[in-house]
Motif scaffolding. Sequence first.
Motif, PDB file in Angstrom:
ATOM      1  N   ARG A   1       0.778  -1.241  -0.093  1.00  0.00           N
ATOM      2  CA  ARG A   1      -0.070   0.032  -0.058  1.00  0.00           C
ATOM      3  C   ARG A   1       0.887   1.179   0.071  1.00  0.00           C
ATOM      4  NH1 ARG A   1      -2.373  -0.378   4.495  1.00  0.00           N
ATOM      5  NH2 ARG A   1      -3.781  -2.116   3.934  1.00  0.00           N
ATOM      6  N   SER A   2       2.014   1.213   0.783  1.00  0.00           N
ATOM      7  CA  SER A   2       3.072   2.411   0.746  1.00  0.00           C
ATOM      8  C   SER A   2       3.454   2.592  -0.454  1.00  0.00           C
ATOM      9  CB  SER A   2       3.989   2.017   1.629  1.00  0.00           C
ATOM     10  OG  SER A   2       4.858   2.984   1.902  1.00  0.00           O
ATOM     11  N   LEU A   3       3.840   1.643  -1.413  1.00  0.00           N
ATOM     12  CA  LEU A   3       4.385   1.470  -2.602  1.00  0.00           C
ATOM     13  C   LEU A   3       3.392   2.314  -3.740  1.00  0.00           C
ATOM     14  CD1 LEU A   3       6.414   1.346  -4.898  1.00  0.00           C
ATOM     15  CD2 LEU A   3       5.594  -1.000  -5.262  1.00  0.00           C
ATOM     16  N   ALA A   4       2.176   1.632  -3.576  1.00  0.00           N
ATOM     17  CA  ALA A   4       0.949   2.284  -4.433  1.00  0.00           C
ATOM     18  C   ALA A   4       0.815   3.765  -4.419  1.00  0.00           C
ATOM     19  CB  ALA A   4      -0.227   1.518  -4.307  1.00  0.00           C
ATOM     20  N   ASP A   5       0.579   3.984  -2.808  1.00  0.00           N
ATOM     21  CA  ASP A   5       0.489   5.719  -2.362  1.00  0.00           C
ATOM     22  C   ASP A   5       1.548   6.553  -2.794  1.00  0.00           C
ATOM     23  OD1 ASP A   5      -1.782   5.037  -1.282  1.00  0.00           O
ATOM     24  OD2 ASP A   5      -1.150   4.904   0.781  1.00  0.00           O
ATOM     25  N   TRP A   6       2.785   6.126  -2.535  1.00  0.00           N
ATOM     26  CA  TRP A   6       3.744   6.865  -3.070  1.00  0.00           C
ATOM     27  C   TRP A   6       4.018   7.247  -4.390  1.00  0.00           C
ATOM     28  CZ3 TRP A   6       8.243   5.716  -5.998  1.00  0.00           C
ATOM     29  CH2 TRP A   6       9.282   6.793  -6.215  1.00  0.00           C
ATOM     30  N   ALA A   7       3.738   6.004  -5.259  1.00  0.00           N
ATOM     31  CA  ALA A   7       3.893   6.122  -6.703  1.00  0.00           C
ATOM     32  C   ALA A   7       2.703   7.110  -7.459  1.00  0.00           C
ATOM     33  CB  ALA A   7       3.748   4.673  -7.273  1.00  0.00           C
ATOM     34  N   ARG A   8       1.857   7.353  -6.733  1.00  0.00           N
ATOM     35  CA  ARG A   8       0.796   8.376  -7.141  1.00  0.00           C
ATOM     36  C   ARG A   8       1.017   9.703  -6.703  1.00  0.00           C
ATOM     37  NH1 ARG A   8      -3.602   8.965  -3.615  1.00  0.00           N
ATOM     38  NH2 ARG A   8      -3.677   7.706  -1.865  1.00  0.00           N
ATOM     39  N   GLY A   9       0.054  10.691  -6.470  1.00  0.00           N
ATOM     40  CA  GLY A   9       0.177  11.702  -5.805  1.00  0.00           C
ATOM     41  C   GLY A   9       1.232  12.731  -6.106  1.00  0.00           C
TER      42      GLY A   9
ATOM     43  N   VAL B   1      -0.496  -6.699  -5.136  1.00  0.00           N
ATOM     44  CA  VAL B   1       0.321  -7.322  -3.932  1.00  0.00           C
ATOM     45  C   VAL B   1      -0.311  -7.333  -2.792  1.00  0.00           C
ATOM     46  CG1 VAL B   1       2.280  -7.606  -2.719  1.00  0.00           C
ATOM     47  CG2 VAL B   1       2.539  -7.389  -5.024  1.00  0.00           C
ATOM     48  N   GLU B   2      -0.971  -5.823  -2.552  1.00  0.00           N
ATOM     49  CA  GLU B   2      -1.731  -5.896  -1.301  1.00  0.00           C
ATOM     50  C   GLU B   2      -2.958  -6.875  -1.092  1.00  0.00           C
ATOM     51  OE1 GLU B   2      -4.514  -2.562   1.072  1.00  0.00           O
ATOM     52  OE2 GLU B   2      -3.431  -2.170  -0.935  1.00  0.00           O
ATOM     53  N   GLU B   3      -3.844  -7.296  -2.312  1.00  0.00           N
ATOM     54  CA  GLU B   3      -4.746  -8.242  -2.255  1.00  0.00           C
ATOM     55  C   GLU B   3      -4.131  -9.515  -2.176  1.00  0.00           C
ATOM     56  OE1 GLU B   3      -8.851  -9.336  -4.917  1.00  0.00           O
ATOM     57  OE2 GLU B   3      -6.593  -9.663  -5.831  1.00  0.00           O
ATOM     58  N   ALA B   4      -2.995  -9.768  -2.992  1.00  0.00           N
ATOM     59  CA  ALA B   4      -2.637 -11.271  -2.452  1.00  0.00           C
ATOM     60  C   ALA B   4      -2.163 -11.401  -1.240  1.00  0.00           C
ATOM     61  CB  ALA B   4      -1.434 -11.327  -3.732  1.00  0.00           C
TER      62      ALA B   4
ATOM     63  N   LEU C   1      -0.272 -15.421  -3.973  1.00  0.00           N
ATOM     64  CA  LEU C   1       0.920 -14.703  -3.274  1.00  0.00           C
ATOM     65  C   LEU C   1       1.999 -15.560  -3.515  1.00  0.00           C
ATOM     66  CD1 LEU C   1       2.025 -12.832  -0.901  1.00  0.00           C
ATOM     67  CD2 LEU C   1       0.964 -14.256   0.645  1.00  0.00           C
ATOM     68  N   ASP C   2       1.879 -16.845  -3.813  1.00  0.00           N
ATOM     69  CA  ASP C   2       3.248 -17.654  -3.961  1.00  0.00           C
ATOM     70  C   ASP C   2       3.753 -17.355  -5.292  1.00  0.00           C
ATOM     71  OD1 ASP C   2       2.705 -19.202  -1.882  1.00  0.00           O
ATOM     72  OD2 ASP C   2       1.545 -20.993  -2.851  1.00  0.00           O
ATOM     73  N   ARG C   3       2.982 -16.970  -6.230  1.00  0.00           N
ATOM     74  CA  ARG C   3       3.664 -16.237  -7.560  1.00  0.00           C
ATOM     75  C   ARG C   3       4.305 -15.020  -7.264  1.00  0.00           C
ATOM     76  NH1 ARG C   3      -0.962 -18.849  -9.919  1.00  0.00           N
ATOM     77  NH2 ARG C   3      -2.708 -17.305  -9.375  1.00  0.00           N
ATOM     78  N   TRP C   4       4.049 -14.303  -6.432  1.00  0.00           N
ATOM     79  CA  TRP C   4       4.561 -13.063  -6.013  1.00  0.00           C
ATOM     80  C   TRP C   4       5.975 -13.206  -5.292  1.00  0.00           C
ATOM     81  CZ3 TRP C   4       4.510  -8.367  -8.412  1.00  0.00           C
ATOM     82  CH2 TRP C   4       3.310  -8.017  -8.940  1.00  0.00           C
ATOM     83  N   ARG C   5       5.861 -14.259  -4.467  1.00  0.00           N
ATOM     84  CA  ARG C   5       7.110 -14.831  -3.520  1.00  0.00           C
ATOM     85  C   ARG C   5       8.089 -15.222  -4.474  1.00  0.00           C
ATOM     86  NH1 ARG C   5       3.631 -16.821   1.128  1.00  0.00           N
ATOM     87  NH2 ARG C   5       3.938 -14.933   2.707  1.00  0.00           N
ATOM     88  N   ALA C   6       7.715 -16.105  -5.591  1.00  0.00           N
ATOM     89  CA  ALA C   6       8.598 -16.443  -6.375  1.00  0.00           C
ATOM     90  C   ALA C   6       9.291 -15.406  -7.268  1.00  0.00           C
ATOM     91  CB  ALA C   6       8.065 -17.729  -7.414  1.00  0.00           C
ATOM     92  N   ALA C   7       8.458 -14.567  -7.700  1.00  0.00           N
ATOM     93  CA  ALA C   7       9.232 -13.270  -8.323  1.00  0.00           C
ATOM     94  C   ALA C   7       9.781 -12.319  -7.574  1.00  0.00           C
ATOM     95  CB  ALA C   7       7.705 -12.418  -8.994  1.00  0.00           C
TER      96      ALA C   7
ATOM     97  N   THR D   1       0.641  -8.365 -13.476  1.00  0.00           N
ATOM     98  CA  THR D   1      -0.420  -7.021 -13.558  1.00  0.00           C
ATOM     99  C   THR D   1      -0.835  -6.791 -14.804  1.00  0.00           C
ATOM    100  OG1 THR D   1       1.330  -5.800 -13.599  1.00  0.00           O
ATOM    101  CG2 THR D   1       0.760  -6.219 -11.419  1.00  0.00           C
ATOM    102  N   ARG D   2      -0.977  -7.893 -15.867  1.00  0.00           N
ATOM    103  CA  ARG D   2      -1.280  -7.627 -17.103  1.00  0.00           C
ATOM    104  C   ARG D   2      -2.593  -7.169 -17.573  1.00  0.00           C
ATOM    105  NH1 ARG D   2      -0.688 -12.777 -16.408  1.00  0.00           N
ATOM    106  NH2 ARG D   2      -1.995 -14.386 -17.358  1.00  0.00           N
ATOM    107  N   TRP D   3      -3.645  -7.344 -16.357  1.00  0.00           N
ATOM    108  CA  TRP D   3      -4.756  -7.525 -16.772  1.00  0.00           C
ATOM    109  C   TRP D   3      -5.299  -6.003 -15.874  1.00  0.00           C
ATOM    110  CZ3 TRP D   3      -6.218 -10.049 -20.685  1.00  0.00           C
ATOM    111  CH2 TRP D   3      -5.827 -10.947 -21.105  1.00  0.00           C
ATOM    112  N   VAL D   4      -4.232  -5.286 -15.395  1.00  0.00           N
ATOM    113  CA  VAL D   4      -4.767  -4.101 -14.506  1.00  0.00           C
ATOM    114  C   VAL D   4      -4.048  -2.953 -15.512  1.00  0.00           C
ATOM    115  CG1 VAL D   4      -4.120  -2.902 -12.691  1.00  0.00           C
ATOM    116  CG2 VAL D   4      -4.411  -5.166 -12.429  1.00  0.00           C
ATOM    117  N   VAL D   5      -2.817  -2.948 -15.984  1.00  0.00           N
ATOM    118  CA  VAL D   5      -2.281  -2.004 -16.939  1.00  0.00           C
ATOM    119  C   VAL D   5      -1.104  -2.777 -17.758  1.00  0.00           C
ATOM    120  CG1 VAL D   5      -0.612  -1.450 -15.266  1.00  0.00           C
ATOM    121  CG2 VAL D   5      -1.581   0.271 -16.746  1.00  0.00           C
TER     122      VAL D   5
END
Length: 463
Positions: free
Chosen positions: A222-230, A280-283, A291-297, A423-427
């Motif tokens: 959440r901190s990353l997403a908030d910082w990357a906007r605004g 990632v926040e939802e995962a 979440l396992d896929r994000w852990r591998a990445a 995240t290909r289905w998001v952007v």
Amino acid sequence: MVGTAVHARTLQRRLEQLVDVTWPSSPLPETARAVYLKAAASSDWPGLIALAKQQRRDARSALGLITRLQEKVRGTHRDIATHADDLLAGWVRPDRRADWPQVRAQLVATLKPQTGVAKAEALADDFGATTARAVKSRMEKPVADLDEFLANSAEQWRAALVGARLAEAIAALNTRRPRPLVPGPFGDDIVSPLAAELNDRLTQLCDTIGSSDRDAIRTNARSLADWARGTTLDDTVRRAVDLSVARRDVASRWTLGPAAQAAGELIRNLILAQAIGLTVEEAALLGGDNLDRWRAASALPLPNELGPGQDVTLAQLKSNPATFDGDDVFVSGVVGQVTIKHVRGKVLSTASLLDEDGLSLTVGIEHIKLDSGGLDEGAYATVAGRYVADDPVFNHTPILRVGRHSYEDEGEHSFLAAATHLTRWVVTPVPHGLRYVSSWERGLSGANNQLRYGTWLPFERRL
């Protein structure tokens, strides 16, 4: 018997909680695309900002509701796992009960008028063979289907949210007043330190994802997403505005080109970072395979480069084309006019890439419009691909065939490539996975083309 009643009431309460809710609506991406297209195609920047703000508010509200529903659904999953076995401990297959012949005859008689005798008998026998495991599976399936529906809805709303922020950034690019640039080799550059901070934050997120602390993962994402906007995104767009206007001076098109390209690349990476943080926040909230896929990445190195190739100048290619024929290369310059032709049912898209000495090189690709992601006339870009000294498809001219990323394959070696795939289905920061980076330019075309072509939306993806 008392224990069975308790288990049954627990499951009943859980199911009642799921029914007694207000379900989120769909973001209707087709409608959103049509609305954005209308505003973007007419350069209605104030209208675009208003539409994007409303979409952003709707998306945040829907995502909050979906998160609460997902927690209820996961709670029901846990209760079924906890209580269903006890509830079904005394289950006996119907065909092993003493009264099965009478029950079967009644079932066949009831079904026969609608299905015929053979089908009725087969259905009755299937019911008779029902095991406790099958009953539990039938209890779990509607909840699992509901969980999948909510996950898909959340993904659509995340796409709507990130798309709204992209639309706001493009509108700001076209409405902000430019400021004079500070002279000097770096001037008032804010891009380099922000790009370095983004890498640091992504590295920190990767380290956190590798831990077992899901609350910490959610907080960091959440901190990353908030910082990357605004403010971060706003300051970078302001820098892109200043450079886009300053580069209208012919002498500055090349000298300020690399700085403008860096600003455009950072904007795209900040949009991607928002998608990463939200996903990632939802995962982390739900756990499981995502979440396992994000852990591998997260265990992979961060970089996502343009791909294989050597950096060459137009002068090198012009002086000895045979040396580079068939090689993967990177070439930088100012983009000339983009041309799209239909030849025997095939789309051929080309543009010229110009250096400050007046040399030019054609870059091209089949089936895809080069400008759909912002590679438009006047932009400064670095393009990667295979150089062909005599290309029969493009009228036997020397050409740089623009390469394409395969983020799924590259994601085996790079966190950012894996994150782009996840995240290909998001952007999609650069539509179609084209291998180039370019500046963000003001106007109806340029950066605005992602809205005009709708290539930020899931159903337009070509990865």
